[in-house]
Design an enzyme around this catalytic site. Structure first.
Site, PDB file in Angstrom:
ATOM      1  N   SER A 170     -23.538  25.529 -66.330  1.00 21.29           N
ATOM      2  CA  SER A 170     -22.875  25.766 -65.040  1.00 21.29           C
ATOM      3  C   SER A 170     -23.938  25.983 -63.988  1.00 21.29           C
ATOM      4  O   SER A 170     -25.025  26.500 -64.276  1.00 21.29           O
ATOM      5  CB  SER A 170     -21.986  27.012 -65.109  1.00 21.29           C
ATOM      6  OG  SER A 170     -21.600  27.407 -63.802  1.00 21.29           O
TER       7      SER A 170
ATOM      8  N   GLY B 117     -13.371  22.842 -77.036  1.00 20.72           N
ATOM      9  CA  GLY B 117     -12.571  23.151 -75.846  1.00 20.72           C
ATOM     10  C   GLY B 117     -11.984  21.893 -75.236  1.00 20.72           C
ATOM     11  O   GLY B 117     -11.975  21.719 -74.018  1.00 20.72           O
TER      12      GLY B 117
ATOM     13  N   SER C 116      -8.862  20.914 -75.285  1.00 19.51           N
ATOM     14  CA  SER C 116      -7.410  20.925 -75.059  1.00 19.51           C
ATOM     15  C   SER C 116      -7.020  20.841 -73.583  1.00 19.51           C
ATOM     16  O   SER C 116      -5.893  20.481 -73.269  1.00 19.51           O
ATOM     17  CB  SER C 116      -6.794  22.186 -75.681  1.00 19.51           C
ATOM     18  OG  SER C 116      -7.367  23.343 -75.121  1.00 19.51           O
TER      19      SER C 116
ATOM     20  N   VAL D 263     -15.028  28.834 -81.893  1.00 18.72           N
ATOM     21  CA  VAL D 263     -16.401  28.304 -81.934  1.00 18.72           C
ATOM     22  C   VAL D 263     -17.458  29.401 -81.966  1.00 18.72           C
ATOM     23  O   VAL D 263     -18.624  29.127 -82.232  1.00 18.72           O
ATOM     24  CB  VAL D 263     -16.689  27.339 -80.751  1.00 18.72           C
ATOM     25  CG1 VAL D 263     -16.019  26.001 -80.962  1.00 18.72           C
ATOM     26  CG2 VAL D 263     -16.325  27.954 -79.418  1.00 18.72           C
TER      27      VAL D 263
ATOM     28  N   TYR E  50     -21.466  35.597 -67.607  1.00 13.49           N
ATOM     29  CA  TYR E  50     -21.276  34.141 -67.587  1.00 13.49           C
ATOM     30  C   TYR E  50     -22.591  33.442 -67.178  1.00 13.49           C
ATOM     31  O   TYR E  50     -23.021  32.467 -67.822  1.00 13.49           O
ATOM     32  CB  TYR E  50     -20.156  33.816 -66.606  1.00 13.49           C
ATOM     33  CG  TYR E  50     -19.759  32.368 -66.527  1.00 13.49           C
ATOM     34  CD1 TYR E  50     -18.902  31.816 -67.464  1.00 13.49           C
ATOM     35  CD2 TYR E  50     -20.226  31.550 -65.494  1.00 13.49           C
ATOM     36  CE1 TYR E  50     -18.515  30.475 -67.381  1.00 13.49           C
ATOM     37  CE2 TYR E  50     -19.847  30.222 -65.402  1.00 13.49           C
ATOM     38  CZ  TYR E  50     -18.990  29.688 -66.341  1.00 13.49           C
ATOM     39  OH  TYR E  50     -18.609  28.364 -66.257  1.00 13.49           O
TER      40      TYR E  50
ATOM     41  N   LYS F  89     -24.793  30.813 -69.384  1.00 19.09           N
ATOM     42  CA  LYS F  89     -25.015  29.429 -68.942  1.00 19.09           C
ATOM     43  C   LYS F  89     -26.504  29.133 -68.733  1.00 19.09           C
ATOM     44  O   LYS F  89     -26.951  28.003 -68.953  1.00 19.09           O
ATOM     45  CB  LYS F  89     -24.205  29.146 -67.676  1.00 19.09           C
ATOM     46  CG  LYS F  89     -22.683  29.203 -67.896  1.00 19.09           C
ATOM     47  CD  LYS F  89     -22.232  28.184 -68.937  1.00 19.09           C
ATOM     48  CE  LYS F  89     -20.728  28.121 -69.107  1.00 19.09           C
ATOM     49  NZ  LYS F  89     -20.321  27.120 -70.107  1.00 19.09           N
TER      50      LYS F  89
HETATM   51  P1  NAP Z   1     -10.654  25.758 -69.234  1.00 23.26           P
HETATM   52  O1  NAP Z   1      -9.727  24.860 -68.516  1.00 23.26           O
HETATM   53  O2  NAP Z   1     -10.398  27.234 -69.224  1.00 23.26           O
HETATM   54  O3  NAP Z   1     -10.805  25.258 -70.746  1.00 23.26           O
HETATM   55  C1  NAP Z   1     -11.620  25.945 -71.649  1.00 23.26           C
HETATM   56  C2  NAP Z   1     -11.523  25.291 -73.017  1.00 23.26           C
HETATM   57  O4  NAP Z   1     -12.315  26.068 -73.940  1.00 23.26           O
HETATM   58  C3  NAP Z   1     -10.100  25.285 -73.573  1.00 23.26           C
HETATM   59  O5  NAP Z   1      -9.876  24.093 -74.296  1.00 23.26           O
HETATM   60  C4  NAP Z   1     -10.104  26.476 -74.531  1.00 23.26           C
HETATM   61  O6  NAP Z   1      -9.172  26.328 -75.576  1.00 23.26           O
HETATM   62  C5  NAP Z   1     -11.514  26.403 -75.084  1.00 23.26           C
HETATM   63  N1  NAP Z   1     -11.944  27.658 -75.693  1.00 23.26           N
HETATM   64  C6  NAP Z   1     -12.037  28.876 -75.125  1.00 23.26           C
HETATM   65  N2  NAP Z   1     -12.446  29.789 -76.027  1.00 23.26           N
HETATM   66  C7  NAP Z   1     -12.631  29.127 -77.198  1.00 23.26           C
HETATM   67  C8  NAP Z   1     -13.056  29.515 -78.499  1.00 23.26           C
HETATM   68  N3  NAP Z   1     -13.379  30.780 -78.800  1.00 23.26           N
HETATM   69  N4  NAP Z   1     -13.115  28.565 -79.467  1.00 23.26           N
HETATM   70  C9  NAP Z   1     -12.784  27.268 -79.197  1.00 23.26           C
HETATM   71  N5  NAP Z   1     -12.380  26.844 -77.978  1.00 23.26           N
HETATM   72  C10 NAP Z   1     -12.304  27.766 -76.992  1.00 23.26           C
HETATM   73  O7  NAP Z   1     -12.155  25.618 -68.682  1.00 23.26           O
HETATM   74  P2  NAP Z   1     -12.879  24.418 -67.901  1.00 23.26           P
HETATM   75  O8  NAP Z   1     -12.903  24.779 -66.472  1.00 23.26           O
HETATM   76  O9  NAP Z   1     -12.370  23.113 -68.341  1.00 23.26           O
HETATM   77  O10 NAP Z   1     -14.372  24.649 -68.437  1.00 23.26           O
HETATM   78  C11 NAP Z   1     -14.953  23.876 -69.472  1.00 23.26           C
HETATM   79  C12 NAP Z   1     -16.433  24.205 -69.530  1.00 23.26           C
HETATM   80  O11 NAP Z   1     -17.029  23.909 -68.277  1.00 23.26           O
HETATM   81  C13 NAP Z   1     -16.720  25.689 -69.793  1.00 23.26           C
HETATM   82  O12 NAP Z   1     -17.841  25.821 -70.617  1.00 23.26           O
HETATM   83  C14 NAP Z   1     -17.012  26.229 -68.416  1.00 23.26           C
HETATM   84  O13 NAP Z   1     -17.819  27.370 -68.450  1.00 23.26           O
HETATM   85  C15 NAP Z   1     -17.716  25.045 -67.787  1.00 23.26           C
HETATM   86  N6  NAP Z   1     -17.696  25.045 -66.331  1.00 23.26           N
HETATM   87  C16 NAP Z   1     -16.527  24.990 -65.650  1.00 23.26           C
HETATM   88  C17 NAP Z   1     -16.560  24.997 -64.252  1.00 23.26           C
HETATM   89  C18 NAP Z   1     -15.323  24.934 -63.409  1.00 23.26           C
HETATM   90  O14 NAP Z   1     -15.443  25.033 -62.181  1.00 23.26           O
HETATM   91  N7  NAP Z   1     -14.137  24.753 -63.976  1.00 23.26           N
HETATM   92  C19 NAP Z   1     -17.793  25.063 -63.590  1.00 23.26           C
HETATM   93  C20 NAP Z   1     -18.950  25.124 -64.325  1.00 23.26           C
HETATM   94  C21 NAP Z   1     -18.903  25.099 -65.702  1.00 23.26           C
HETATM   95  P3  NAP Z   1      -7.918  27.331 -75.677  1.00 23.26           P
HETATM   96  O15 NAP Z   1      -7.300  27.414 -74.322  1.00 23.26           O
HETATM   97  O16 NAP Z   1      -7.060  26.720 -76.722  1.00 23.26           O
HETATM   98  O17 NAP Z   1      -8.525  28.638 -76.102  1.00 23.26           O
END
Ligand code: NAP
Length: 248
Positions: free
Chosen positions: A143, A12, A14, A65, A156, A160
């Site tokens: 998370s 992830g 990107s 993944v 979710y 987590k």
């Molecule tokens: P995001 O901006 O939505 O990015 C998610 C990433 O995961 C993207 O690169 C996406 O790639 C990739 N992804 C999704 N499904 C996939 C799959 N089946 N195979 C491979 N790649 C996949 O999310 P983010 O906020 O940066 O979150 C990153 C991590 O942090 C996640 O695990 C999330 O649960 C965790 N997190 C985030 C927050 C928050 O507040 N943002 C808080 C706690 C935890 P594509 O778009 O190309 O599919």
């Protein structure tokens, strides 16, 4: 190809937190390999462009993944091409929110597959080569929701929390092989995942954060980087919260 250069695999990578992690490791000149899934590769190209500007070796691949077989094949290729993986960051994640009474089986399964099964897939696939080299760092992005729960996110939260249990167990299994396994639990971070939340939900989150502000992806990336650094050689099986005090 420099043997001293670390090889980092980020799922992830990107956008959002994953992109910030790619850029943080790129600052040391590491070789960056990231995967993403969306066929629209705009975000992927942006990350590759930013890495290119930093003059680092970077490769990206479209990979689901949650597919055990595809992940296994991907890591076999990575090890063949680059001989080793020094750091694995299991970051890919999705949300499929709904109240339990309205949550479909598909929403449950998809979230568990992408958020939790992926961590099993990637960690299992990379472990053999890390054991051989008797070193490695695995960092799983969990998370705060895995610890305190959140309305509408039973799938979710379960995924987590599962990552936390997985992290501690695998940390014990791999500790005497020179491999550390830790989790980072972000709170409310400024990415696409949270940007799509309704304003009311954002306000509710903010009101609970002692530091009174949303976190930035770089603040999570810095913690991941530190866990993979020489400053964290004696840390394993931990869950480090990066949440402005939302969980303490
Ligand atoms: P995001 O901006 O939505 O990015 C998610 C990433 O995961 C993207 O690169 C996406 O790639 C990739 N992804 C999704 N499904 C996939 C799959 N089946 N195979 C491979 N790649 C996949 O999310 P983010 O906020 O940066 O979150 C990153 C991590 O942090 C996640 O695990 C999330 O649960 C965790 N997190 C985030 C927050 C928050 O507040 N943002 C808080 C706690 C935890 P594509 O778009 O190309 O599919």
């Amino acid at each position: 190809m420099s043997a001293s250069k670390r090889t980092i695999v980020i799922t992830g990578g990107s956008k959002g937190i994953g992109r910030a992690i790619c850029l943080r490791f790129a600052r040391e000149g590491a070789r960056i390999i990231f995967v993403h899934y969306d066929p629209d590769d705009l975000a992927e190209r942006k990350t590759l462009g930013l890495l290119d500007k930093m003059n680092v070796e970077a490769v990206s691949e479209k990979l689901d993944v949650s597919s055990f077989r595809d992940v296994e094949a991907f890591f076999q290729k990575v090890v063949k091409d680059f001989q080793k993986v020094d750091v694995l960051v299991n970051n890919a994640g999705i949300t499929r929110d709904a109240f339990l009474m309205r949550m479909s089986e598909e929403q449950w399964d998809q979230t568990l597959q992408v958020n939790l099964k992926s961590v099993f897939n990637c960690t299992k696939a990379v472990t053999r080569s890390m054991i051989k080299q008797r070193s490695g760092r695995i960092i799983n992005i969990s998370s705060v929701v895995g610890q305190i729960g959140n309305i509408g996110q039973s799938n979710y939260g379960a995924s987590k929390a599962g990552i936390m249990g997985f992290t501690k167990t695998v940390a014990r299994e791999l500790a005497n092989r020179g491999i550390t396994v830790n989790a980072v639990a972000p709170g409310f971070i400024n990415t696409e995942m949270t940007q799509k939340l309704p304003d009311k939900a954002k306000e509710a989150f903010l009101s609970q954060i002692p530091m009174g502000r949303i976190g930035e992806p770089d603040e999570v990336a810095n913690t991941v980087y530190w866990l993979a650094s020489e400053d964290a050689t004696y840390i394993t099986g931990q869950v480090i919260h990066v949440s402005g005090g939302l969980y303490m």
